[in-house]
Structure formats: C-alpha cells, structure tokens
Design a protein around this motif. Structure first.
Motif, PDB file in Angstrom:
ATOM      1  N   LEU A  89       0.850  -1.193   0.000  1.00 48.39           N
ATOM      2  CA  LEU A  89       0.000   0.000   0.000  1.00 48.39           C
ATOM      3  C   LEU A  89       0.881   1.236   0.000  1.00 48.39           C
ATOM      4  CD1 LEU A  89      -2.424  -1.057   2.903  1.00 48.39           C
ATOM      5  CD2 LEU A  89      -2.789  -1.356   0.446  1.00 48.39           C
ATOM      6  N   ALA A  90       0.423   2.276  -0.687  1.00 49.66           N
ATOM      7  CA  ALA A  90       1.090   3.571  -0.586  1.00 49.66           C
ATOM      8  C   ALA A  90       0.109   4.547   0.058  1.00 49.66           C
ATOM      9  CB  ALA A  90       1.503   4.073  -1.969  1.00 49.66           C
ATOM     10  N   LEU A  91       0.612   5.339   0.976  1.00 51.05           N
ATOM     11  CA  LEU A  91      -0.250   6.310   1.656  1.00 51.05           C
ATOM     12  C   LEU A  91      -0.525   7.476   0.716  1.00 51.05           C
ATOM     13  CD1 LEU A  91       1.593   6.524   5.111  1.00 51.05           C
ATOM     14  CD2 LEU A  91      -0.119   4.861   4.364  1.00 51.05           C
ATOM     15  N   VAL A  92      -1.782   7.861   0.627  1.00 54.80           N
ATOM     16  CA  VAL A  92      -2.150   9.022  -0.191  1.00 54.80           C
ATOM     17  C   VAL A  92      -3.094   9.915   0.607  1.00 54.80           C
ATOM     18  CG1 VAL A  92      -1.894   7.794  -2.390  1.00 54.80           C
ATOM     19  CG2 VAL A  92      -4.109   7.793  -1.245  1.00 54.80           C
ATOM     20  N   ARG A  93      -3.137  11.173   0.177  1.00 55.92           N
ATOM     21  CA  ARG A  93      -3.998  12.136   0.863  1.00 55.92           C
ATOM     22  C   ARG A  93      -5.227  12.503   0.052  1.00 55.92           C
ATOM     23  NH1 ARG A  93      -2.008  14.174   5.333  1.00 55.92           N
ATOM     24  NH2 ARG A  93       0.255  14.201   5.683  1.00 55.92           N
ATOM     25  N   SER A  94      -5.243  12.143  -1.225  1.00 57.46           N
ATOM     26  CA  SER A  94      -6.372  12.570  -2.058  1.00 57.46           C
ATOM     27  C   SER A  94      -6.627  11.560  -3.167  1.00 57.46           C
ATOM     28  CB  SER A  94      -6.061  13.928  -2.700  1.00 57.46           C
ATOM     29  OG  SER A  94      -4.999  13.770  -3.628  1.00 57.46           O
ATOM     30  N   ILE A  95      -7.820  11.638  -3.723  1.00 60.06           N
ATOM     31  CA  ILE A  95      -8.186  10.773  -4.843  1.00 60.06           C
ATOM     32  C   ILE A  95      -7.258  11.033  -6.023  1.00 60.06           C
ATOM     33  CG2 ILE A  95     -10.055  10.165  -6.434  1.00 60.06           C
ATOM     34  CD1 ILE A  95     -10.766   9.461  -3.581  1.00 60.06           C
ATOM     35  N   ALA A  96      -6.878  12.302  -6.236  1.00 64.40           N
ATOM     36  CA  ALA A  96      -6.014  12.639  -7.370  1.00 64.40           C
ATOM     37  C   ALA A  96      -4.682  11.898  -7.269  1.00 64.40           C
ATOM     38  CB  ALA A  96      -5.776  14.151  -7.409  1.00 64.40           C
ATOM     39  N   GLU A  97      -4.184  11.765  -6.057  1.00 63.19           N
ATOM     40  CA  GLU A  97      -2.915  11.052  -5.877  1.00 63.19           C
ATOM     41  C   GLU A  97      -3.037   9.577  -6.222  1.00 63.19           C
ATOM     42  OE1 GLU A  97      -0.167  11.559  -2.393  1.00 63.19           O
ATOM     43  OE2 GLU A  97      -1.770  12.934  -1.795  1.00 63.19           O
ATOM     44  N   ILE A  98      -4.214   9.012  -5.994  1.00 66.74           N
ATOM     45  CA  ILE A  98      -4.412   7.587  -6.275  1.00 66.74           C
ATOM     46  C   ILE A  98      -4.146   7.312  -7.749  1.00 66.74           C
ATOM     47  CG2 ILE A  98      -6.136   5.741  -6.403  1.00 66.74           C
ATOM     48  CD1 ILE A  98      -7.449   6.939  -3.908  1.00 66.74           C
ATOM     49  N   GLU A  99      -4.607   8.233  -8.616  1.00 64.72           N
ATOM     50  CA  GLU A  99      -4.452   8.023 -10.054  1.00 64.72           C
ATOM     51  C   GLU A  99      -2.993   8.036 -10.489  1.00 64.72           C
ATOM     52  OE1 GLU A  99      -7.075  10.998 -11.585  1.00 64.72           O
ATOM     53  OE2 GLU A  99      -8.808   9.925 -10.744  1.00 64.72           O
ATOM     54  N   ARG A 100      -2.140   8.692  -9.728  1.00 65.33           N
ATOM     55  CA  ARG A 100      -0.731   8.785 -10.124  1.00 65.33           C
ATOM     56  C   ARG A 100       0.137   7.673  -9.529  1.00 65.33           C
ATOM     57  NH1 ARG A 100      -1.630  14.402  -8.945  1.00 65.33           N
ATOM     58  NH2 ARG A 100      -0.564  14.181  -6.954  1.00 65.33           N
ATOM     59  N   LEU A 101      -0.459   6.837  -8.713  1.00 63.68           N
ATOM     60  CA  LEU A 101       0.344   5.809  -8.030  1.00 63.68           C
ATOM     61  C   LEU A 101       0.929   4.793  -9.008  1.00 63.68           C
ATOM     62  CD1 LEU A 101      -1.446   4.461  -4.825  1.00 63.68           C
ATOM     63  CD2 LEU A 101       0.601   5.877  -4.978  1.00 63.68           C
ATOM     64  N   PRO A 102       2.172   4.358  -8.765  1.00 64.22           N
ATOM     65  CA  PRO A 102       2.708   3.239  -9.555  1.00 64.22           C
ATOM     66  C   PRO A 102       1.810   2.008  -9.382  1.00 64.22           C
ATOM     67  CG  PRO A 102       4.425   4.218  -8.150  1.00 64.22           C
ATOM     68  CD  PRO A 102       3.114   4.840  -7.757  1.00 64.22           C
ATOM     69  N   ASP A 103       1.763   1.177 -10.426  1.00 67.53           N
ATOM     70  CA  ASP A 103       0.867   0.009 -10.426  1.00 67.53           C
ATOM     71  C   ASP A 103       1.083  -0.940  -9.261  1.00 67.53           C
ATOM     72  OD1 ASP A 103      -0.357   0.863 -12.657  1.00 67.53           O
ATOM     73  OD2 ASP A 103       0.752  -0.439 -14.038  1.00 67.53           O
ATOM     74  N   ARG A 104       2.309  -0.969  -8.758  1.00 66.51           N
ATOM     75  CA  ARG A 104       2.576  -1.989  -7.738  1.00 66.51           C
ATOM     76  C   ARG A 104       1.946  -1.669  -6.381  1.00 66.51           C
ATOM     77  NH1 ARG A 104       7.392   0.794  -8.435  1.00 66.51           N
ATOM     78  NH2 ARG A 104       8.393   1.656  -6.579  1.00 66.51           N
ATOM     79  N   TYR A 105       1.405  -0.470  -6.268  1.00 67.77           N
ATOM     80  CA  TYR A 105       0.778  -0.109  -4.989  1.00 67.77           C
ATOM     81  C   TYR A 105      -0.726   0.004  -5.094  1.00 67.77           C
ATOM     82  CZ  TYR A 105       5.468   1.350  -3.598  1.00 67.77           C
ATOM     83  OH  TYR A 105       6.804   1.385  -3.317  1.00 67.77           O
ATOM     84  N   ASP A 106      -1.388  -0.427  -4.027  1.00 69.13           N
ATOM     85  CA  ASP A 106      -2.774  -0.051  -3.829  1.00 69.13           C
ATOM     86  C   ASP A 106      -2.770   1.149  -2.890  1.00 69.13           C
ATOM     87  OD1 ASP A 106      -4.083  -2.070  -5.344  1.00 69.13           O
ATOM     88  OD2 ASP A 106      -3.614  -3.514  -3.761  1.00 69.13           O
ATOM     89  N   PRO A 107      -3.764   2.017  -3.021  1.00 64.92           N
ATOM     90  CA  PRO A 107      -3.770   3.225  -2.183  1.00 64.92           C
ATOM     91  C   PRO A 107      -4.330   2.973  -0.787  1.00 64.92           C
ATOM     92  CG  PRO A 107      -5.631   3.247  -3.688  1.00 64.92           C
ATOM     93  CD  PRO A 107      -4.859   1.996  -3.998  1.00 64.92           C
ATOM     94  N   LEU A 108      -3.765   3.670   0.167  1.00 67.31           N
ATOM     95  CA  LEU A 108      -4.388   3.739   1.490  1.00 67.31           C
ATOM     96  C   LEU A 108      -4.609   5.230   1.760  1.00 67.31           C
ATOM     97  CD1 LEU A 108      -5.345   2.344   4.098  1.00 67.31           C
ATOM     98  CD2 LEU A 108      -3.086   2.758   5.039  1.00 67.31           C
ATOM     99  N   LEU A 109      -5.868   5.618   1.683  1.00 67.76           N
ATOM    100  CA  LEU A 109      -6.218   7.026   1.851  1.00 67.76           C
ATOM    101  C   LEU A 109      -6.173   7.393   3.332  1.00 67.76           C
ATOM    102  CD1 LEU A 109      -7.148   9.436   0.093  1.00 67.76           C
ATOM    103  CD2 LEU A 109      -9.494   8.664   0.450  1.00 67.76           C
ATOM    104  N   VAL A 110      -5.360   8.387   3.650  1.00 64.68           N
ATOM    105  CA  VAL A 110      -5.214   8.834   5.043  1.00 64.68           C
ATOM    106  C   VAL A 110      -5.848  10.214   5.152  1.00 64.68           C
ATOM    107  CG1 VAL A 110      -3.579   9.330   6.900  1.00 64.68           C
ATOM    108  CG2 VAL A 110      -3.031   7.573   5.207  1.00 64.68           C
ATOM    109  N   ASP A 111      -6.723  10.380   6.106  1.00 67.95           N
ATOM    110  CA  ASP A 111      -7.410  11.676   6.201  1.00 67.95           C
ATOM    111  C   ASP A 111      -6.572  12.701   6.972  1.00 67.95           C
ATOM    112  OD1 ASP A 111      -7.789  11.294   8.918  1.00 67.95           O
ATOM    113  OD2 ASP A 111      -9.836  10.518   8.681  1.00 67.95           O
ATOM    114  N   ASP A 112      -7.140  13.883   7.171  1.00 70.12           N
ATOM    115  CA  ASP A 112      -6.387  15.004   7.745  1.00 70.12           C
ATOM    116  C   ASP A 112      -5.881  14.763   9.162  1.00 70.12           C
ATOM    117  OD1 ASP A 112      -6.859  16.338   5.449  1.00 70.12           O
ATOM    118  OD2 ASP A 112      -8.582  17.483   6.209  1.00 70.12           O
ATOM    119  N   THR A 113      -6.476  13.795   9.838  1.00 68.56           N
ATOM    120  CA  THR A 113      -6.021  13.538  11.208  1.00 68.56           C
ATOM    121  C   THR A 113      -4.638  12.894  11.221  1.00 68.56           C
ATOM    122  OG1 THR A 113      -7.009  11.334  11.256  1.00 68.56           O
ATOM    123  CG2 THR A 113      -8.402  13.163  11.988  1.00 68.56           C
ATOM    124  N   ASP A 114      -4.247  12.304  10.072  1.00 69.81           N
ATOM    125  CA  ASP A 114      -2.974  11.578   9.971  1.00 69.81           C
ATOM    126  C   ASP A 114      -2.876  10.424  10.945  1.00 69.81           C
ATOM    127  OD1 ASP A 114      -1.904  12.966   7.858  1.00 69.81           O
ATOM    128  OD2 ASP A 114      -1.003  14.498   9.140  1.00 69.81           O
TER     129      ASP A 114
END
Ligand SMILES: [Zn+2]
Length: 170
Positions: A89-114
């Motif tokens: 998993l790669a940590l992301v902060r936004s949906i836009a970042e998910i689209e740019r992720l390398p294929d080998r990662y699935d996204p883990l969306l982390v909200d503002d609380t971190d």
C-alpha cells in the motif's frame, strides 16, 4: 526489530522510521470480518513493514495468513478457507494522488487527522481476500445429492488420525 501493533498510529511517521510489526490477532477482534464468517475462530498472523520507497512514497508492505471458516452458499455449512495474502500500500492524501500511483501499490487514503488504526488495514485486506461466493466442491458439499458427504458433513473436520483409525478397523 518487530513490535506489537499500536492501536492508533501516524502512518507517515512509521514510514519515516521504517517500523516493522509482526504478531497474531484473534479473528473475533475483527468485527466486520467476523460477521461474514461461519465462525470467528482462529487467528490471523501478520507482518507489516512501514517504509519510504526510492520515489518518496510512504508505504506499507504486508503479509497475512489466516485459516478462515466461511459459510458455503449451497449447504450453509462451514467451509475452511485459508487466506495467504501479500500486499503493498502507498499512503495518499487525495483521490487525485491515487491516479498517479505506480501500479505496484494499492492506495491507502489517510485523512487530515494523519491517524490510522493499523488493525483496520489488516481487516480490510482479509475482507478483500474473502471469496465473493463460497461453495464447497460438489463432492464435498452436503447439499449436492449423491456426494459422499451428503449425510455426514463433519467428515472434513476429522483429524487424519481418526480417519486412519477407521481405515484400520476395516
Ligand atoms: Zn456446501
């Protein structure tokens, strides 16, 4: 060095620190998963490694093993379903970042609380590993007429030694 999983954690910081965790969690500790199973027995073994990759992504690599008991959709009997899962998993902060992720990662969306609940990461992966529709093989399903198991569903759970003892009696 591996440690027990914290209840709550800042995943960005764990990645900076390159922390690893390994251990076991009882299946009944996963309420969302447990309600989908035939029974919440057993435990999941996990390894989680937080790290920063060469491109600067904060990541979690994980390994899971669990012997789950799901409900056969045909006979409604329990069915052993072993899960062996590896994920990245790669940590992301936004949906836009998910689209740019390398294929080998699935996204883990982390909200503002971190803050994340690391056990949720494990539970989510176990949920993903569940079959859409669980069914015994026809020869093992009590609902399939003519199957040798049709009148004795419990055969599957007999220990190999019990089976051996039966064979010797014959
Ligand atoms: Zn069945």
């Amino acid at each position: 060095m591996s440690q027990h999983l914290p209840n709550l954690a800042d995943p960005w910081r764990l990645a900076d620190l390159g922390r690893r965790f390994a251990g076991r969690i009882r299946i009944e500790q996963f309420p969302r998963l447990a309600q989908l199973l035939a029974g919440p027995s057993g435990e999941a073994t996990y390894e989680l490694e937080f790290f920063t990759d060469e491109r600067g992504y904060s990541c979690i690599a994980g390994k899971l093993a669990a012997d789950l008991s799901v409900e056969c959709q045909r006979c409604l009997g329990p069915m052993a379903y072993p899960v062996r899962s590896e994920f990245a998993l790669a940590l992301v902060r936004s949906i836009a970042e998910i689209e740019r992720l390398p294929d080998r990662y699935d996204p883990l969306l982390v909200d503002d609380t971190d803050i994340i609940h690391p056990q949720d990461v494990i539970e989510d992966e176990l949920l993903l590993a569940l079959p859409q529709v669980a069914m015994h093989d026809t020869e093992q399903c009590a609902a399939v007429s003519g199957s040798p198991q049709a009148d004795r569903v419990s055969t599957q759970t007999k220990s190999p030694f019990a089976v051996l003892a039966e064979l010797k009696k014959k």
